[in-house]
Scaffold this motif. Structure first.
Motif, short mmCIF file in Angstrom:
data_model
loop_
_atom_site.label_atom_id
_atom_site.label_comp_id
_atom_site.label_asym_id
_atom_site.label_seq_id
_atom_site.Cartn_x
_atom_site.Cartn_y
_atom_site.Cartn_z
N ALA A 54 0.83 -1.21 0.00
CA ALA A 54 0.00 0.00 0.00
C ALA A 54 0.86 1.25 0.00
O ALA A 54 0.57 2.24 -0.71
CB ALA A 54 -0.93 -0.01 1.20
N ASP A 55 1.94 1.24 0.79
CA ASP A 55 2.86 2.39 0.80
C ASP A 55 3.55 2.55 -0.55
O ASP A 55 3.75 3.67 -1.03
CB ASP A 55 3.90 2.21 1.90
CG ASP A 55 3.32 2.38 3.29
OD1 ASP A 55 2.25 3.01 3.42
OD2 ASP A 55 3.94 1.87 4.25
N HIS A 58 1.20 4.18 -2.91
CA HIS A 58 1.11 5.62 -2.65
C HIS A 58 2.28 6.37 -3.30
O HIS A 58 2.09 7.44 -3.91
CB HIS A 58 1.09 5.88 -1.15
CG HIS A 58 1.13 7.33 -0.77
ND1 HIS A 58 0.09 8.20 -1.01
CD2 HIS A 58 2.11 8.07 -0.18
CE1 HIS A 58 0.42 9.42 -0.59
NE2 HIS A 58 1.65 9.36 -0.08
N LYS A 61 1.96 6.68 -7.13
CA LYS A 61 1.00 7.69 -7.56
C LYS A 61 1.63 9.08 -7.74
O LYS A 61 1.06 9.94 -8.42
CB LYS A 61 -0.14 7.79 -6.55
CG LYS A 61 -1.17 6.67 -6.62
CD LYS A 61 -2.19 6.84 -5.51
CE LYS A 61 -3.33 5.84 -5.65
NZ LYS A 61 -4.23 6.19 -6.77
N SER A 78 7.51 13.55 -3.50
CA SER A 78 7.96 12.18 -3.32
C SER A 78 8.98 12.08 -2.18
O SER A 78 8.90 11.16 -1.34
CB SER A 78 8.57 11.66 -4.63
OG SER A 78 9.05 10.36 -4.50
N ALA A 81 7.20 12.33 1.09
CA ALA A 81 6.46 11.10 1.39
C ALA A 81 7.39 10.01 1.89
O ALA A 81 7.08 9.28 2.85
CB ALA A 81 5.70 10.63 0.15
N GLU A 155 -1.05 5.27 -12.02
CA GLU A 155 -2.18 4.68 -11.31
C GLU A 155 -1.82 3.22 -11.03
O GLU A 155 -2.05 2.35 -11.87
CB GLU A 155 -3.46 4.76 -12.14
CG GLU A 155 -4.72 4.43 -11.37
CD GLU A 155 -4.96 5.37 -10.21
OE1 GLU A 155 -5.29 4.87 -9.12
OE2 GLU A 155 -4.80 6.60 -10.37
#
Length: 502
Positions: A54-55, A58, A61, A78, A81, A155
């Protein structure tokens, strides 16, 4: 949205093959404690895998393309994050987002140009343990034409056992391999372990790493380590891990070819006046022999033992069309790993839509060469330039612009860090790793060697032959990723159990 099931269904379908493993550095082989300790790491990787994916999704994206034509704000997003993920680990004394001046810009200006943001983190070693530097990069290549993708490049989308998206493999998966491994390590050992860890997540690897050397110098104390893991390579196949021991170097430049002071009517002067396109075609053809091998004298080859790899595998992995023959001479992998190659990657000339009956006065091409391990990149450029100047047809004028070079690299496999990596990979994959070369280049490794000459450098990765890094439909095989993640976790655990000088 991240499509497909990334949790239980996949975790059950791709088991970690680690039965019968031993780890003499953690405890005595054959004891019940061995199995329990390894099972604990395996369980931690399994349990954390959905969050790790999941990370990763992210990060994918965020369109963190580092090329000048793209918005640098996305590279900053980025970096921020990644820094947030690193801080959340709770094991580092320092986590920061930093920049350094672009090479030579300090000499050109009182206000030097800064490179793109990188993430650094550090925790000091204790009780005689070594320090490991974990490297990856969070910037990505341009996506190219969106219509060439089966799903949108930024995506992240799961189809079958693969996660698709720009950077899903190269190299945001490398970033998450480091973060996921530290998570799994702390899940078993707690945050109070003794191993020293430095983290360097670069933000401009896909565009020349222009501030890399300055960044190393400015952050040397934070990044100094006994061993360095560069997580930016590939594995042999879906079931076999690999340690990259040879990388070709790179030489790239723009070549301008001119024959006329101005354009002229092709009907009025064609047949008597050489246009630049004719000269360019004749000149470029001189770079190769009839079999497609490089014809430039002075470019050398390395002597490497290569695994079996036949033409059928080459065709399948490279997409070679039926009826099109491979080029070069020698074993196929020696052509890719140990011999020079020259490619024309771009040309500036009128496109067909704007073609007129005109003799073109000048063209410009981008020449990209790969050079064998063992040859100096500046020497290789000099040999290529001398060849082109000696073979310029009709007295065409040549200009060489925007020259970039990167040194090749050969890994010293005799050190303890390689031995520890081999053992960790064998435990995680259930199969011993093989040593491979890579036809591509990671030029900054030579700068790591210059700045940290006593560090042992390991080149590993999460990719496989179908990952298609830099291409449309780039993807990450989730089974390969999970095994690579476990291997790095076990490597860190082995280092936490050894003295820095042992």
């Amino acid at each position: 949205m991240l499509s497909g099931c990334l949790a239980t269904g996949f975790l059950e379908s791709v088991p970690l093959k680690i039965t019968g493993m031993t780890d003499p550095l953690l405890t005595e082989p054959g004891s019940d404690e061995v199995d329990l300790r390894l099972e604990a790491f395996r369980t931690a990787v399994e349990a954390g895998f959905p969050v790790t994916i999941a990370d990763l999704a992210h990060l994918v994206k965020i369109p963190s393309v580092s090329w000048p034509a793209f918005d640098p704000a996305n590279v900053q997003r980025s970096a921020d994050a990644v820094a947030a993920l690193v801080r959340a680990l709770g094991v580092f004394d320092l986590v920061d987002v930093r920049r350094a001046p672009v090479a030579d810009s300090e000499e050109r200006s009182d206000d030097p140009e800064l490179g793109l943001p990188a993430v650094v983190a550090h925790r000091a070693a204790r009780n005689g343990r070594p320090t490991v530097l974990l490297y990856a990069h969070h910037d990505v290549q341009p996506p190219g034409r969106e219509e060439d993708w089966d799903s949108a490049p930024f995506e992240p989308t799961q189809r079958g056992d693969r996660l698709y998206g720009r950077g899903a493999a190269d190299d945001k998966a490398g970033v998450m391999a480091h973060i996921g491994a530290i998570r799994a390590l702390t899940e078993v050992l707690g945050a109070d372990f003794d191993l020293g860890i430095s983290l360097f997540i670069e933000g401009e690897e896909e565009y020349l790493s222009q501030s890399f050397a300055n960044f190393l110098r400015e952050n040397r104390e934070l990044l100094a380590a006994d061993a360095i893991i560069v997580a930016d390579s590939s594995n042999w196949d879906l079931e076999t891990p690999a340690i990259t021991v040879a990388l070709r170097g790179a030489v790239a430049f723009n070549l301008r070819v001119e024959t006329l002071a101005h354009a002229s009517h092709s009907g009025m002067f064609g047949g008597a006046v050489p246009d630049a396109m004719l000269a360019t075609i004749r000149l470029l053809d001189s770079l190769w022999n009839e079999d497609g091998s490089v014809a430039v004298e002075g470019l050398t080859a390395a002597s490497l033992v290569t695994p079996d790899y036949d033409e059928a595998q080459l065709r399948a992995e490279a997409g070679l069309l039926d009826g099109v023959s491979p080029i070069g001479r020698g074993s196929i992998l020696s052509r890719i790993w140990a011999q020079p190659a020259i490619t024309i990657t771009g040309i500036d000339a009128p496109d067909i839509a704007n073609a007129s009956n005109t003799l073109i006065p000048g063209t410009r091409v981008r020449v990209s060469a790969r050079i064998a391990p063992g040859q100096d990149a500046a020497e290789a450029f000099a040999e290529i330039r001398a060849h082109l100047e000696a073979n310029a047809p009709f007295g065409a004028r040549l200009t060489f612009e925007d020259v970039d070079t990167g040194q090749p690299f050969l890994v010293d496999t005799s050190g303890w860090a390689v031995a520890e990596t081999r053992a960790a990979m064998a435990d995680a994959w259930g199969k011993a790793p093989i040593e491979i070369g890579i036809g591509g280049s990671i030029p900054f490794i030579a700068e790591l060697v210059d700045e940290f000459p006593h560090a042992q450098i390991l080149v590993t990765g999460v990719e496989d032959p179908e990952s298609r890094a830099h291409s449309p439909n780039e993807s990450l095989h989730l089974g390969v990723f999970k095994r690579a993640l476990l291997a790095e976790t076990l490597f860190l655990a082995r280092l936490d159990a050894r003295a820095s000088d042992s």
